[in-house]
Design a protein around this motif. Structure first.
Motif, PDB file in Angstrom:
ATOM      1  N   ARG A 148      20.411   1.478 -10.117  1.00 53.06           N
ATOM      2  CA  ARG A 148      19.874   0.306 -10.129  1.00 53.06           C
ATOM      3  C   ARG A 148      20.982  -0.565 -10.611  1.00 53.06           C
ATOM      4  NH1 ARG A 148      14.035  -0.247  -9.946  1.00 53.06           N
ATOM      5  NH2 ARG A 148      14.945  -2.424  -9.987  1.00 53.06           N
ATOM      6  N   MET A 149      21.730  -0.403 -11.638  1.00 54.14           N
ATOM      7  CA  MET A 149      22.731  -1.102 -12.087  1.00 54.14           C
ATOM      8  C   MET A 149      23.623  -1.546 -10.678  1.00 54.14           C
ATOM      9  SD  MET A 149      25.679  -0.289 -14.923  1.00 54.14           S
ATOM     10  CE  MET A 149      26.380   0.804 -13.760  1.00 54.14           C
ATOM     11  N   HIS A 150      24.021  -0.716 -10.130  1.00 48.57           N
ATOM     12  CA  HIS A 150      24.890  -0.639  -8.922  1.00 48.57           C
ATOM     13  C   HIS A 150      24.192  -1.417  -7.577  1.00 48.57           C
ATOM     14  CE1 HIS A 150      28.809   0.870 -10.363  1.00 48.57           C
ATOM     15  NE2 HIS A 150      28.143   1.802 -10.797  1.00 48.57           N
ATOM     16  N   GLN A 151      22.686  -1.874  -8.003  1.00 54.52           N
ATOM     17  CA  GLN A 151      22.270  -2.254  -6.836  1.00 54.52           C
ATOM     18  C   GLN A 151      21.774  -1.323  -5.778  1.00 54.52           C
ATOM     19  OE1 GLN A 151      24.073  -6.259  -5.954  1.00 54.52           O
ATOM     20  NE2 GLN A 151      23.045  -7.272  -7.602  1.00 54.52           N
ATOM     21  N   VAL A 152      21.970  -0.027  -5.839  1.00 55.40           N
ATOM     22  CA  VAL A 152      21.394   1.058  -4.795  1.00 55.40           C
ATOM     23  C   VAL A 152      19.979   1.255  -4.999  1.00 55.40           C
ATOM     24  CG1 VAL A 152      22.027   3.413  -4.213  1.00 55.40           C
ATOM     25  CG2 VAL A 152      23.723   1.935  -5.146  1.00 55.40           C
ATOM     26  N   LYS A 153      19.327   1.091  -3.820  1.00 59.38           N
ATOM     27  CA  LYS A 153      17.827   1.435  -3.719  1.00 59.38           C
ATOM     28  C   LYS A 153      17.538   2.952  -4.055  1.00 59.38           C
ATOM     29  CE  LYS A 153      16.599  -2.669  -0.971  1.00 59.38           C
ATOM     30  NZ  LYS A 153      15.949  -3.156   0.329  1.00 59.38           N
ATOM     31  N   VAL A 154      16.661   3.107  -5.151  1.00 58.94           N
ATOM     32  CA  VAL A 154      16.292   4.429  -5.498  1.00 58.94           C
ATOM     33  C   VAL A 154      14.804   4.547  -5.813  1.00 58.94           C
ATOM     34  CG1 VAL A 154      18.604   5.304  -6.102  1.00 58.94           C
ATOM     35  CG2 VAL A 154      17.154   4.292  -7.843  1.00 58.94           C
ATOM     36  N   THR A 155      14.020   5.723  -5.589  1.00 58.04           N
ATOM     37  CA  THR A 155      13.034   5.993  -6.070  1.00 58.04           C
ATOM     38  C   THR A 155      12.702   6.390  -7.368  1.00 58.04           C
ATOM     39  OG1 THR A 155      12.877   8.262  -5.193  1.00 58.04           O
ATOM     40  CG2 THR A 155      12.281   6.342  -3.707  1.00 58.04           C
ATOM     41  N   LEU A 156      11.534   6.336  -8.087  1.00 58.28           N
ATOM     42  CA  LEU A 156      11.368   7.243  -9.283  1.00 58.28           C
ATOM     43  C   LEU A 156      11.374   8.515  -8.839  1.00 58.28           C
ATOM     44  CD1 LEU A 156       8.543   5.014 -10.765  1.00 58.28           C
ATOM     45  CD2 LEU A 156      10.844   4.939 -11.599  1.00 58.28           C
ATOM     46  N   PRO A 157      11.624   9.272 -10.029  1.00 60.15           N
ATOM     47  CA  PRO A 157      11.761  10.785  -9.627  1.00 60.15           C
ATOM     48  C   PRO A 157      10.482  11.521  -9.235  1.00 60.15           C
ATOM     49  CG  PRO A 157      12.329  10.283 -12.003  1.00 60.15           C
ATOM     50  CD  PRO A 157      11.802   9.134 -11.389  1.00 60.15           C
ATOM     51  N   TYR A 158      10.687  12.336  -8.319  1.00 61.83           N
ATOM     52  CA  TYR A 158       9.771  13.245  -7.720  1.00 61.83           C
ATOM     53  C   TYR A 158       9.781  14.814  -8.328  1.00 61.83           C
ATOM     54  CZ  TYR A 158       8.677  10.035  -3.657  1.00 61.83           C
ATOM     55  OH  TYR A 158       8.502   9.143  -2.966  1.00 61.83           O
ATOM     56  N   TYR A 159       8.757  14.937  -9.102  1.00 60.40           N
ATOM     57  CA  TYR A 159       8.761  16.333  -9.552  1.00 60.40           C
ATOM     58  C   TYR A 159       8.229  17.492  -8.962  1.00 60.40           C
ATOM     59  CZ  TYR A 159       9.986  13.850 -14.090  1.00 60.40           C
ATOM     60  OH  TYR A 159      10.406  12.975 -14.919  1.00 60.40           O
ATOM     61  N   ILE A 160       8.750  18.505  -8.783  1.00 57.06           N
ATOM     62  CA  ILE A 160       8.347  19.647  -7.838  1.00 57.06           C
ATOM     63  C   ILE A 160       7.733  20.792  -8.796  1.00 57.06           C
ATOM     64  CG2 ILE A 160       9.150  21.170  -6.148  1.00 57.06           C
ATOM     65  CD1 ILE A 160      11.553  19.562  -6.108  1.00 57.06           C
ATOM     66  N   GLN A 189       3.906  10.517  -6.943  1.00 62.47           N
ATOM     67  CA  GLN A 189       4.557  10.836  -8.081  1.00 62.47           C
ATOM     68  C   GLN A 189       4.106  11.127  -9.091  1.00 62.47           C
ATOM     69  OE1 GLN A 189       6.832   7.120  -7.688  1.00 62.47           O
ATOM     70  NE2 GLN A 189       8.845   8.269  -6.718  1.00 62.47           N
ATOM     71  N   ALA A 190       3.053  10.391  -9.619  1.00 60.93           N
ATOM     72  CA  ALA A 190       2.117  10.492 -10.879  1.00 60.93           C
ATOM     73  C   ALA A 190       1.389  11.932 -10.927  1.00 60.93           C
ATOM     74  CB  ALA A 190       1.173   9.586 -11.065  1.00 60.93           C
ATOM     75  N   VAL A 191       0.965  12.245  -9.597  1.00 57.89           N
ATOM     76  CA  VAL A 191       0.103  13.366  -9.370  1.00 57.89           C
ATOM     77  C   VAL A 191       1.164  14.595  -9.547  1.00 57.89           C
ATOM     78  CG1 VAL A 191      -1.024  14.827  -7.817  1.00 57.89           C
ATOM     79  CG2 VAL A 191      -1.837  12.588  -8.142  1.00 57.89           C
ATOM     80  N   LEU A 192       2.331  14.552  -8.884  1.00 51.63           N
ATOM     81  CA  LEU A 192       3.391  15.832  -9.057  1.00 51.63           C
ATOM     82  C   LEU A 192       3.862  15.657 -10.680  1.00 51.63           C
ATOM     83  CD1 LEU A 192       5.428  14.844  -5.636  1.00 51.63           C
ATOM     84  CD2 LEU A 192       3.987  16.878  -6.335  1.00 51.63           C
ATOM     85  N   GLN A 229       1.003  -1.134   0.071  1.00 52.63           N
ATOM     86  CA  GLN A 229      -0.099  -0.204  -0.080  1.00 52.63           C
ATOM     87  C   GLN A 229       0.868   1.269  -0.099  1.00 52.63           C
ATOM     88  OE1 GLN A 229      -2.561  -0.332   3.208  1.00 52.63           O
ATOM     89  NE2 GLN A 229      -3.982  -1.657   2.303  1.00 52.63           N
ATOM     90  N   SER A 230       1.839   1.193   0.918  1.00 50.75           N
ATOM     91  CA  SER A 230       2.799   2.432   0.817  1.00 50.75           C
ATOM     92  C   SER A 230       3.516   2.635  -0.555  1.00 50.75           C
ATOM     93  CB  SER A 230       3.948   2.044   1.864  1.00 50.75           C
ATOM     94  OG  SER A 230       4.839   3.055   1.897  1.00 50.75           O
ATOM     95  N   SER A 231       3.826   1.428  -1.584  1.00 53.58           N
ATOM     96  CA  SER A 231       4.387   1.660  -2.726  1.00 53.58           C
ATOM     97  C   SER A 231       3.441   2.200  -3.612  1.00 53.58           C
ATOM     98  CB  SER A 231       4.914   0.334  -3.315  1.00 53.58           C
ATOM     99  OG  SER A 231       5.976  -0.095  -2.486  1.00 53.58           O
ATOM    100  N   THR A 232       2.162   1.881  -3.473  1.00 55.68           N
ATOM    101  CA  THR A 232       1.158   2.337  -4.432  1.00 55.68           C
ATOM    102  C   THR A 232       0.843   3.811  -4.125  1.00 55.68           C
ATOM    103  OG1 THR A 232       0.042   0.285  -4.576  1.00 55.68           O
ATOM    104  CG2 THR A 232      -1.305   2.082  -5.055  1.00 55.68           C
ATOM    105  N   ARG A 233       0.828   4.054  -2.724  1.00 54.88           N
ATOM    106  CA  ARG A 233       0.709   5.480  -2.458  1.00 54.88           C
ATOM    107  C   ARG A 233       1.750   6.368  -2.833  1.00 54.88           C
ATOM    108  NH1 ARG A 233       0.429   7.180   3.870  1.00 54.88           N
ATOM    109  NH2 ARG A 233       2.454   6.436   3.521  1.00 54.88           N
ATOM    110  N   THR A 234       2.965   5.824  -2.943  1.00 55.11           N
ATOM    111  CA  THR A 234       4.247   6.631  -3.421  1.00 55.11           C
ATOM    112  C   THR A 234       4.127   7.004  -5.038  1.00 55.11           C
ATOM    113  OG1 THR A 234       5.518   5.815  -1.751  1.00 55.11           O
ATOM    114  CG2 THR A 234       6.584   6.652  -3.690  1.00 55.11           C
ATOM    115  N   TYR A 235       3.698   5.904  -5.740  1.00 60.95           N
ATOM    116  CA  TYR A 235       3.449   6.018  -6.929  1.00 60.95           C
ATOM    117  C   TYR A 235       2.519   6.939  -7.515  1.00 60.95           C
ATOM    118  CZ  TYR A 235       6.151   1.819  -7.512  1.00 60.95           C
ATOM    119  OH  TYR A 235       7.360   0.961  -7.487  1.00 60.95           O
ATOM    120  N   ILE A 236       1.416   7.017  -6.743  1.00 57.33           N
ATOM    121  CA  ILE A 236       0.389   8.026  -7.055  1.00 57.33           C
ATOM    122  C   ILE A 236       0.876   9.375  -6.449  1.00 57.33           C
ATOM    123  CG2 ILE A 236      -1.983   8.680  -6.159  1.00 57.33           C
ATOM    124  CD1 ILE A 236      -2.811   5.734  -5.542  1.00 57.33           C
TER     125      ILE A 236
END
Length: 400
Positions: free
Chosen positions: A93-105, A11-14, A2-9
Motif C-alpha cells: 500500500r505504501m508503494h501504491q500497489v493494489k492488494v487484498t487483505l489476507p486470505y487464510y487457508i 476473508q472473515a469466514v476463512l 457488493q463485490s467488496s463486501t462479499r470478499t470481506y465476508i
C-alpha cells in the motif's frame, strides 16, 4: 461495493475457520490424540451404526477443555502468520500497489499430522512494474514474521513449565519419574523430533533452562515452542530465492532479471537434488529378485517424470527439462554410491512440485530495473542470513 463486501465476508469466514482448525490441530499436537467427534465419526464409518463407542484408558479423546488449551498454539502461530502477511500488505500500500487483505487457508485432517492451515496469502491486483517495489514487498513479510517468531520462541523457551508437565500429556511416564527418557523410549518408533536449525539450536542451548528443557521427542507438545519452530520453518521456505517466493522477489531485486534467470534454476536443481537424495540407490537395484528390480525401475521412471514436470518450466525447451531431470537422478545415484549414509529430505518434494509446476522458477520481468541502494542491499543480505539460520535440512524426523 457488493463485490467488496462479499470478499470481506469470505476473508472473515476463512480467518474464523482457520482459527478453529489451528486450535484443534494445536490441541492434537499437544495431547497426541483426536477429538471425540472424530472418534465417533470413524466408529460410524466402521459400520457400528449409531451405537455409542466404548473407550478405555488407551483412548484419551479430546473435548472442550483441550480445545481451549489449543489456543496456546493457534494464537501465537496465527499472530506470526498475520504479521508476516500484513508486512507485505502495508508496504504494498505504501508503494501504491493494489492488494487484498489476507486470505487464510484452513486445512485440518482430524489427526496429529496437520497444523490446521496451509498459510495465508494476499492478492496483488495491479501490475508491479518496479524491481525495487518487488524487493520491498517481498522482504517486508519475512522480516516482520521473523521478528514475531523470535518473540514467540523467546517466550516459549524462557517460560518452560516444570518437567512434570510432560506427565499431563503422557500419564504413563509418571511411573518412571523424571528419568522417563531412560525407559519410555526403549521402543521409540512413531515419535517425532524437530530437526534443528541454527537459531532453534541456539535457543535450546543458550536460552532455555536445561532443567526444564523437554526431550527432543516431546517438543511438539509445547505449543509456544512448536508455533515458533513452525514459523521459522515457513519463513525459511518463503525465503528460498526461487520464482515468486519472497526470497525470489528479494534475489530478483538484488541481481536483476538476467542473472536471476540463471541463478534460480541452478538453486532449484540443488534443492530438488537434495530432497530426493537417497530415495533411489544403486545398491537397492542390485539386491532382490527380478520382480523387485522391475518394481523399483517402474517407481524410478515415475520419479523421473515427476522431476520432468518440475523442471519443465525452467527452460523454454521441454527437452532441457528432461535433461535436467536425468542429470539430477544420475547425480543422486552417484552421490548415494559414494556416500550411502547421506540422505536428503523427501518431505520437500511436494513443495518442489508446487514451485516447479505452479509458482514457477523464473520471475516476471519489470519495466523499471533500477539497482537497489545500499540500505536495501544490506536488508537483502540480512534476509539471506535469516534463511541460513532458520532453515532445517530435515525439519521433521519420524523415528521408525
Amino acid at each position: 461495493m457488493q463485490s467488496s463486501t462479499r470478499t470481506y465476508i469470505i476473508q472473515a469466514v476463512l480467518f474464523i475457520l482457520t482459527v478453529i482448525t489451528t486450535t484443534m490441530a494445536g490441541a492434537e499436537w499437544m495431547y497426541g490424540n483426536i477429538f471425540s467427534f472424530v472418534y465417533d465419526f470413524a466408529y460410524l464409518l466402521m459400520g457400528k451404526g449409531a451405537e455409542k463407542p466404548v473407550t478405555d484408558e488407551t483412548v484419551k479423546l479430546l473435548g472442550w477443555p483441550q480445545f481451549l488449551q489449543g489456543f496456546q498454539f493457534s494464537i501465537p502461530f496465527l499472530a506470526i502468520l498475520t504479521i508476516h502477511e500484513f508486512g507485505h500488505y502495508f508496504v504494498a500500500r505504501m508503494h501504491q500497489v493494489k492488494v487484498t487483505l489476507p486470505y487464510y487457508i484452513p486445512l485440518w485432517f482430524g489427526i496429529s499430522n496437520s497444523i490446521g492451515t496451509m498459510g495465508a496469502f494476499i492478492r496483488i491486483k495491479s501490475v508491479v512494474r518496479s524491481r525495487l517495489k518487488f524487493f520491498d514487498i517481498g522482504i517486508a513479510g519475512p522480516l516482520a514474521g521473523f521478528i514475531a517468531a523470535l518473540a514467540v520462541l523467546w517466550y516459549g523457551f524462557t517460560h518452560l513449565p516444570p518437567p512434570e508437565y510432560i506427565f499431563s500429556i503422557h500419564p504413563e511416564y509418571a511411573r518412571f519419574g523424571l528419568s522417563y527418557p531412560q525407559f519410555a523410549y526403549e521402543n521409540a518408533s512413531g515419535n517425532i523430533a524437530l530437526g534443528d536449525n541454527i537459531l532453534f539450536w541456539m535457543f535450546k542451548t543458550y536460552v532455555a533452562d536445561p532443567a526444564r528443557l523437554p526431550h527432543a521427542y516431546e517438543m511438539i507438545h509445547y505449543p509456544y515452542i512448536f508455533a515458533g519452530y513452525l514459523a521459522l520453518f515457513f519463513t525459511s521456505l518463503n525465503l528460498i530465492p526461487i520464482g515468486q517466493l519472497d526470497g525470489g522477489h528479494i534475489l530478483y531485486g538484488l541481481i536483476g532479471k538476467r542473472r536471476f534467470d540463471v541463478v534460480a534454476p541452478i538453486l532449484f536443481g540443488f534443492f530438488a537434488f537434495y530432497a530426493g537424495l537417497g530415495l533411489f540407490t544403486a545398491e537397492s537395484f542390485a539386491t532382490g529378485s527380478n520382480a523387485i528390480f522391475y518394481e523399483r525401475f517402474f517407481y524410478l521412471a515415475i520419479y523421473i517424470y515427476f522431476l520432468y514436470i518440475c523442471f519443465k518450466r525452467a527452460s523454454d525447451s521441454p527437452m532441457t527439462g528432461l535433461m535436467l531431470s536425468l542429470i539430477v537422478v544420475v547425480g543422486q545415484f552417484a552421490v548415494s554410491y559414494i556416500r550411502p549414509d547421506w540422505q536428503g529430505s523427501t518431505g520437500f518434494l511436494p513443495f518442489i512440485f508446487i514451485l516447479g509446476r505452479f509458482l514457477g522458477i523464473r520471475h516476471p520481468d519489470t519495466d523499471e530495473n533500477e539497482p537497489l541502494d545500499a540500505p536495501r542491499i544490506i536488508l537483502g543480505i540480512c534476509a539471506l542470513i535469516i534463511f541460513i539460520i532458520s532453515f532445517s535440512p530435515t525439519p521433521f524426523i519420524l523415528i521408525e
